[in-house]
Structures are given as C-alpha cells and as structure tokens.
Design a protein around this motif. Structure first.
Motif, mmCIF file in Angstrom:
data_model
loop_
_atom_site.group_PDB
_atom_site.id
_atom_site.type_symbol
_atom_site.label_atom_id
_atom_site.label_comp_id
_atom_site.label_asym_id
_atom_site.label_seq_id
_atom_site.Cartn_x
_atom_site.Cartn_y
_atom_site.Cartn_z
ATOM 1 N N ASP A 27 0.790 -1.253 0.000
ATOM 2 C CA ASP A 27 0.000 0.000 0.000
ATOM 3 C C ASP A 27 0.815 1.292 0.000
ATOM 4 O OD1 ASP A 27 -1.929 -1.936 0.182
ATOM 5 O OD2 ASP A 27 -2.956 -1.097 1.915
ATOM 6 N N PHE A 32 -1.621 7.505 1.446
ATOM 7 C CA PHE A 32 -1.001 7.072 2.694
ATOM 8 C C PHE A 32 0.311 7.810 2.989
ATOM 9 C CE2 PHE A 32 -3.360 2.960 1.768
ATOM 10 C CZ PHE A 32 -4.346 3.184 2.723
ATOM 11 N N LEU A 38 -5.136 9.933 4.086
ATOM 12 C CA LEU A 38 -4.968 9.113 5.301
ATOM 13 C C LEU A 38 -3.468 8.950 5.527
ATOM 14 C CD1 LEU A 38 -5.876 7.350 7.599
ATOM 15 C CD2 LEU A 38 -6.875 5.752 5.966
ATOM 16 N N HIS A 71 -10.391 1.390 -3.502
ATOM 17 C CA HIS A 71 -11.767 1.439 -3.027
ATOM 18 C C HIS A 71 -12.714 2.140 -3.997
ATOM 19 C CE1 HIS A 71 -10.290 0.104 0.804
ATOM 20 N NE2 HIS A 71 -9.800 1.255 1.210
ATOM 21 N N TRP A 85 -12.609 5.542 8.647
ATOM 22 C CA TRP A 85 -11.588 6.295 7.916
ATOM 23 C C TRP A 85 -12.166 7.391 7.035
ATOM 24 C CZ3 TRP A 85 -7.469 4.812 10.300
ATOM 25 C CH2 TRP A 85 -7.237 3.472 10.615
ATOM 26 N N LYS A 113 -6.944 -4.515 -3.664
ATOM 27 C CA LYS A 113 -7.773 -5.124 -2.610
ATOM 28 C C LYS A 113 -8.831 -4.145 -2.128
ATOM 29 C CE LYS A 113 -4.389 -3.923 0.926
ATOM 30 N NZ LYS A 113 -5.116 -2.828 1.590
ATOM 31 N N VAL A 147 3.124 0.182 4.290
ATOM 32 C CA VAL A 147 2.239 0.790 5.291
ATOM 33 C C VAL A 147 0.886 0.075 5.281
ATOM 34 C CG1 VAL A 147 3.325 3.064 5.194
ATOM 35 C CG2 VAL A 147 1.489 2.531 3.582
ATOM 36 N N TYR A 151 -1.920 -1.929 10.428
ATOM 37 C CA TYR A 151 -3.135 -2.339 9.720
ATOM 38 C C TYR A 151 -2.801 -3.312 8.596
ATOM 39 C CZ TYR A 151 -5.637 0.858 12.615
ATOM 40 O OH TYR A 151 -6.167 1.462 13.719
ATOM 41 N N CYS A 152 -2.499 -2.788 7.429
ATOM 42 C CA CYS A 152 -2.397 -3.674 6.277
ATOM 43 C C CYS A 152 -1.135 -4.535 6.290
ATOM 44 C CB CYS A 152 -2.532 -2.870 4.994
ATOM 45 S SG CYS A 152 -4.233 -2.282 4.782
#
Ligand code: VGL
Ligand code: ZN
Length: 207
Positions: A27, A32, A38, A71, A85, A113, A147, A151-152
């Motif tokens: 990611d 990011f 984010l 997304h 988020w 994803k 990153v 999380y991921c």
C-alpha cells in the motif's frame, strides 16, 4: 567438527533473497503518504528503501508484488458509510496511485484489494489472487515492507503465516498509523510472536 564450525544456519539467510523468495510492498500509495487523505507519518521516508529492495529482487529475477487499496467512492470503511476512515485510495484517482519515486520494476505484480463497496480488506490476501500467484511462482518466503504497520502490513503478515509462508519483515521499511500511540509496538510484537524474522533494508541491498 568444532562447535564453531557447526553449520547452524541451514535456513535461507534473511540477507540474501534467493529462489523461493518474493518481495511484497504493501500500500505505498499517495493517500497514505504525509499530506495524503490518510497520511501515515514518515511513510515517505521508506520510499527509497523499498525502491532499492525492489531493485535487489528484480535484479535477481525474484518476483515483486505491490498491494494497493483500491476502493469505490462509497466504500464501507469511509465515515459517510459508518466506517472509521476518511475517504482514501479511491480507484483511478491520484490518491490511489503508487507514490512517486517508488519506481516499481516493470515486472511488479499489482494486487488490488478492498475493491467492493461492502468489503473491507486490510490483508493483501483477502479477496485477491495473491496466494494463488505466490504458489504458482513457487514462493515460500515473503519479504514485507510498506504501510501501515498496524493495519495492512500486520494483516498481510498474519495471513501469510497462517497460509504457511515464512515472513521476513523489512524492519526499517514500514511505518505505522498509531491511532493509539503504542499500536506500532503492539503490531511488531504480534509479528514477532508469529515467528516473523526481521532484516534491515540496507543489509539486504548490500548482499
Ligand atoms: C490501510 C487503513 C485503511 C492500510 C488501508 O493500508 O494500512 N489502513 N485502509
Ligand atoms: Zn482502505
């Protein structure tokens, strides 16, 4: 044989990627990076580290995978839908592009994803063909960086271990969100308990 001559390190070295190894970059997308939708603090610092790791793998003919959050605009993880988020990594927007300077090798396999509105996926394995592709390529061990650590990266490493892959974390080439201040330490501790090994990116690149 003298004790000092005993070959204790018959497992593949964490410093020398070879056959059966793959790099998984998690990611590393504009949203990011610091200032992004984010932003993960200091995520931009690991761009050159991951670029050089990707170069090492590519030069050795070893596979490189890059996961990306991809997304729809109404994704369930966004606040407007009740998620935690702000909107981020919306497919085909600049924020979802890989960070400039990452310079992924042309051979990099991109794994998208969380592409469905109702599906969240922190792990690069969730709802993707990553496992199938790794098995098809004869991969047994993953070097992982990117990153977010908490999380991921953690979710991807958990799934990798559950699926029987060995994992080496690129310890200086990950960055955390730290929604709670110790989330990074918790994630690193959880990965240690999963039997994850670690290496610094420069050690790998020097090999
Ligand atoms: C991620 C939060 C939301 C990540 C993705 O890549 O770690 N974190 N979506
Ligand atoms: Zn996301």
């Amino acid at each position: 044989m003298a004790r000092s001559d005993t070959k204790i390190d018959s497992a593949p070295s964490v410093r020398e990627p070879g056959p059966g190894d793959a790099l998984v970059i998690v990611d590393m997308q504009n949203d990011f990076m610091p200032g992004g939708a984010l932003g993960v603090p200091h995520a931009d610092e690991i761009i050159p580290l991951l670029r050089s790791c990707a170069g090492v793998f590519a030069r050795r003919g070893l596979p490189v995978y890059a996961t990306r959050d991809w997304h729809p605009a109404n994704h369930c993880s966004f606040r407007a839908q009740g998620g935690p988020w702000p909107p981020h990594c919306i497919a085909d927007t600049p924020g979802a592009q890989f960070a400039p300077g990452l310079d992924l090798p042309a051979s990099t396999a991109v794994i998208s994803k969380a592409t469905q509105a109702e599906q969240e996926a922190y792990s690069g394995f969730e709802g993707t063909d990553l496992e199938r592709r790794l098995r098809a390529a004869g991969v047994r061990r993953l070097f992982v960086g990117g990153v977010a650590t908490d999380y991921c990266v953690l979710a991807t490493v958990r799934d990798a271990r559950r699926l029987g892959f060995d994992v080496v974390l690129l310890e200086d080439a990950v960055r955390a969100v730290n929604v709670a201040p110790n989330d990074e330490q918790k994630a690193l501790g959880a990965m240690r308990e999963l039997g994850v090994q670690t290496v610094r990116s420069a050690e790998l690149a020097a090999a």
